[in-house]
Design a protein around this motif. Structure first.
Motif, PDB file in Angstrom:
ATOM      1  N   ASP A 188       0.844  -1.186   0.000  1.00 61.06           N
ATOM      2  CA  ASP A 188       0.000   0.000   0.000  1.00 61.06           C
ATOM      3  C   ASP A 188       0.891   1.251   0.000  1.00 61.06           C
ATOM      4  OD1 ASP A 188      -2.336   1.555   2.232  1.00 61.06           O
ATOM      5  OD2 ASP A 188      -2.515   1.267   0.067  1.00 61.06           O
ATOM      6  N   LYS A 189       0.413   2.344  -0.591  1.00 61.18           N
ATOM      7  CA  LYS A 189       1.218   3.563  -0.722  1.00 61.18           C
ATOM      8  C   LYS A 189       1.637   4.120   0.632  1.00 61.18           C
ATOM      9  CE  LYS A 189       1.398   7.952  -3.074  1.00 61.18           C
ATOM     10  NZ  LYS A 189       0.798   8.889  -3.975  1.00 61.18           N
ATOM     11  N   ASP A 190       0.748   4.067   1.638  1.00 65.16           N
ATOM     12  CA  ASP A 190       1.089   4.578   2.969  1.00 65.16           C
ATOM     13  C   ASP A 190       2.213   3.763   3.597  1.00 65.16           C
ATOM     14  OD1 ASP A 190      -0.860   6.517   2.749  1.00 65.16           O
ATOM     15  OD2 ASP A 190      -2.384   5.299   3.768  1.00 65.16           O
ATOM     16  N   VAL A 191       2.152   2.470   3.436  1.00 68.94           N
ATOM     17  CA  VAL A 191       3.189   1.606   3.988  1.00 68.94           C
ATOM     18  C   VAL A 191       4.498   1.826   3.240  1.00 68.94           C
ATOM     19  CG1 VAL A 191       3.863  -0.778   4.418  1.00 68.94           C
ATOM     20  CG2 VAL A 191       1.500  -0.086   4.770  1.00 68.94           C
ATOM     21  N   ASP A 192       4.418   2.020   1.955  1.00 64.63           N
ATOM     22  CA  ASP A 192       5.614   2.279   1.157  1.00 64.63           C
ATOM     23  C   ASP A 192       6.283   3.582   1.595  1.00 64.63           C
ATOM     24  OD1 ASP A 192       7.474   1.742  -0.818  1.00 64.63           O
ATOM     25  OD2 ASP A 192       6.334   2.825  -2.351  1.00 64.63           O
ATOM     26  N   ASP A 193       5.494   4.636   1.826  1.00 63.85           N
ATOM     27  CA  ASP A 193       6.047   5.908   2.309  1.00 63.85           C
ATOM     28  C   ASP A 193       6.676   5.741   3.688  1.00 63.85           C
ATOM     29  OD1 ASP A 193       5.239   7.183   0.012  1.00 63.85           O
ATOM     30  OD2 ASP A 193       3.355   7.931   0.878  1.00 63.85           O
ATOM     31  N   LYS A 209      11.286   5.843   7.248  1.00 67.73           N
ATOM     32  CA  LYS A 209      11.911   5.241   8.432  1.00 67.73           C
ATOM     33  C   LYS A 209      12.582   3.926   8.012  1.00 67.73           C
ATOM     34  CE  LYS A 209       8.785   7.298  11.726  1.00 67.73           C
ATOM     35  NZ  LYS A 209       7.960   7.085  12.913  1.00 67.73           N
ATOM     36  N   SER A 210      13.720   4.034   7.433  1.00 69.14           N
ATOM     37  CA  SER A 210      14.414   2.851   6.929  1.00 69.14           C
ATOM     38  C   SER A 210      15.008   1.991   8.051  1.00 69.14           C
ATOM     39  CB  SER A 210      15.515   3.263   5.956  1.00 69.14           C
ATOM     40  OG  SER A 210      16.451   4.092   6.637  1.00 69.14           O
ATOM     41  N   ASP A 211      15.048   2.502   9.262  1.00 70.83           N
ATOM     42  CA  ASP A 211      15.616   1.728  10.377  1.00 70.83           C
ATOM     43  C   ASP A 211      14.606   0.787  11.034  1.00 70.83           C
ATOM     44  OD1 ASP A 211      14.077   3.787  11.399  1.00 70.83           O
ATOM     45  OD2 ASP A 211      15.439   4.223  13.072  1.00 70.83           O
ATOM     46  N   LEU A 212      13.425   0.659  10.451  1.00 67.77           N
ATOM     47  CA  LEU A 212      12.417  -0.255  11.026  1.00 67.77           C
ATOM     48  C   LEU A 212      12.843  -1.706  10.914  1.00 67.77           C
ATOM     49  CD1 LEU A 212       9.057   1.314   9.791  1.00 67.77           C
ATOM     50  CD2 LEU A 212       9.964   1.306  12.107  1.00 67.77           C
ATOM     51  N   PHE A 213      13.524  -2.049   9.854  1.00 70.55           N
ATOM     52  CA  PHE A 213      13.902  -3.443   9.654  1.00 70.55           C
ATOM     53  C   PHE A 213      15.399  -3.574   9.652  1.00 70.55           C
ATOM     54  CE2 PHE A 213       9.667  -3.261   7.789  1.00 70.55           C
ATOM     55  CZ  PHE A 213       9.062  -4.271   8.492  1.00 70.55           C
TER      56      PHE A 213
END
Length: 64
Positions: free
Chosen positions: A50-55, A60-64
């Motif tokens: 989904d676009k919101d999840v992609d944004d 926040k690239s440090d989530l994973f």
């Protein structure tokens, strides 16, 4: 007397027919069974985000 003779004939026929049963034998094969299989497995995984999840993942690239 006729009844005894008929019974004797039936018994004699039953004894004679019991010897006519075919003989069945089961035996394992002397050589092993070989199965040659060439298998190629390919797969692709497509994920639709989904676009919101992609944004959120971009911001926040440090989530994973």
């Amino acid at each position: 007397m006729k009844l005894q003779l008929a019974g004797l004939c039936v018994a004699l026929c039953a004894v004679m027919l019991s010897g006519c049963v075919p003989r069945i034998e089961l035996a394992a094969p002397k050589e092993p069974i070989t199965i040659n299989m060439n298998v190629k497995i390919e797969h692709e995984i497509h994920i639709k985000v989904d676009k919101d999840v992609d944004d959120l993942l971009k911001n926040k690239s440090d989530l994973f």
